[in-house]
Design a protein around this motif. Structure first.
Motif, short mmCIF file in Angstrom:
data_model
loop_
_atom_site.label_atom_id
_atom_site.label_comp_id
_atom_site.label_asym_id
_atom_site.label_seq_id
_atom_site.Cartn_x
_atom_site.Cartn_y
_atom_site.Cartn_z
N PRO A 40 -61.26 -9.69 14.23
CA PRO A 40 -61.36 -11.06 14.30
C PRO A 40 -60.04 -11.80 13.60
CG PRO A 40 -62.61 -9.95 12.55
CD PRO A 40 -62.12 -8.84 13.38
N PHE A 41 -59.30 -12.35 14.32
CA PHE A 41 -58.14 -12.87 13.68
C PHE A 41 -58.37 -14.11 12.76
CE2 PHE A 41 -56.07 -10.80 17.34
CZ PHE A 41 -55.23 -9.96 16.71
N SER A 42 -59.49 -14.90 13.28
CA SER A 42 -59.97 -16.24 12.73
C SER A 42 -61.52 -16.36 13.39
CB SER A 42 -59.01 -17.35 13.10
OG SER A 42 -59.02 -17.60 14.36
N ALA A 45 -60.57 -16.77 17.27
CA ALA A 45 -59.84 -15.87 17.99
C ALA A 45 -59.88 -14.52 17.89
CB ALA A 45 -58.08 -16.24 17.94
N GLU A 46 -60.25 -13.68 18.62
CA GLU A 46 -60.43 -12.23 18.23
C GLU A 46 -59.97 -11.53 19.61
OE1 GLU A 46 -64.59 -11.44 17.62
OE2 GLU A 46 -64.87 -10.89 19.80
N VAL A 47 -59.81 -10.08 19.04
CA VAL A 47 -59.51 -9.12 20.26
C VAL A 47 -60.27 -7.99 20.21
CG1 VAL A 47 -57.81 -8.01 18.83
CG2 VAL A 47 -57.41 -7.97 21.54
N THR A 59 -59.43 -7.06 25.47
CA THR A 59 -60.02 -8.46 25.76
C THR A 59 -59.67 -9.46 24.63
OG1 THR A 59 -61.47 -7.18 26.95
CG2 THR A 59 -61.84 -9.38 26.56
N LEU A 60 -59.15 -10.44 25.01
CA LEU A 60 -58.64 -11.45 23.73
C LEU A 60 -59.49 -12.62 24.20
CD1 LEU A 60 -56.83 -12.31 21.80
CD2 LEU A 60 -55.46 -13.39 23.66
N SER A 61 -59.91 -13.15 23.08
CA SER A 61 -61.04 -14.45 23.18
C SER A 61 -60.43 -15.48 22.05
CB SER A 61 -62.32 -14.09 22.77
OG SER A 61 -63.26 -15.13 22.59
N VAL A 62 -60.16 -16.55 22.71
CA VAL A 62 -59.58 -17.81 21.97
C VAL A 62 -60.29 -19.11 22.12
CG1 VAL A 62 -57.28 -16.91 21.51
CG2 VAL A 62 -57.83 -18.34 23.51
N ALA A 63 -60.52 -20.08 21.20
CA ALA A 63 -61.19 -21.18 21.63
C ALA A 63 -60.37 -22.21 21.98
CB ALA A 63 -62.03 -21.47 20.29
N ASP A 64 -59.03 -22.14 21.34
CA ASP A 64 -57.96 -23.08 21.87
C ASP A 64 -57.12 -22.62 22.86
OD1 ASP A 64 -56.10 -25.25 22.14
OD2 ASP A 64 -55.68 -24.91 19.87
N PRO A 65 -57.20 -22.97 24.25
CA PRO A 65 -56.26 -22.27 25.31
C PRO A 65 -54.98 -22.48 24.98
CG PRO A 65 -57.32 -24.41 26.16
CD PRO A 65 -57.88 -24.09 24.64
N SER A 66 -54.43 -23.26 23.88
CA SER A 66 -52.81 -23.45 23.54
C SER A 66 -52.62 -22.11 22.72
CB SER A 66 -52.62 -24.68 22.87
OG SER A 66 -53.16 -24.91 21.62
N GLN A 67 -53.68 -21.35 22.12
CA GLN A 67 -53.18 -20.20 21.55
C GLN A 67 -53.25 -18.95 22.20
OE1 GLN A 67 -56.85 -20.23 18.78
NE2 GLN A 67 -55.21 -20.27 17.14
N GLN A 68 -53.67 -19.01 23.40
CA GLN A 68 -53.91 -17.98 24.33
C GLN A 68 -52.55 -17.19 24.57
OE1 GLN A 68 -56.02 -18.63 28.06
NE2 GLN A 68 -56.47 -16.40 27.86
#
Length: 94
Positions: A40-42, A45-47, A59-68
């Motif tokens: 959990p990076f934050s 965001a987590e992988v 599998t990468l999960s981010v809330a903000d698509p600009s971080q992807q």
């Protein structure tokens, strides 16, 4: 959440999973074993990792698509550093 995933073909999937998780455990509350892991990076965001005989699924999960894209690059770059002895094909699918 925005998800992206890649399956990296390698015979050393478990080794790389554990190296990545140990590396990030100095900064984040990482959970892993030889077959799966989570970083959990934050809060946003987590992988997650899954290793089997065929390869390493990330599998990468981010809330903000600009971080992807940036987070994909971070994860891929770290994997490439640990796997410098082999040429890995890392293609993220959104």
């Amino acid at each position: 959440m925005h998800l992206s995933q890649t399956v990296v073909r390698t015979e050393h999937a478990s080794r790389y999973l554990q190296q990545l998780c140990k590396h990030w455990s100095h900064k984040f509350s990482v959970d892993f074993d030889p077959h799966k892991g989570r970083v959990p990076f934050s809060d946003t965001a987590e992988v997650t990792f899954a290793a089997d005989d065929a390869g390493l699924t990330m599998t990468l999960s981010v809330a903000d698509p600009s971080q992807q894209q940036r987070m994909q690059d971070v994860v891929a770059d770290h994997l490439k550093r640990f796997a410098f002895r082999e040429e890995l094909d890392i293609v993220w699918i959104d």
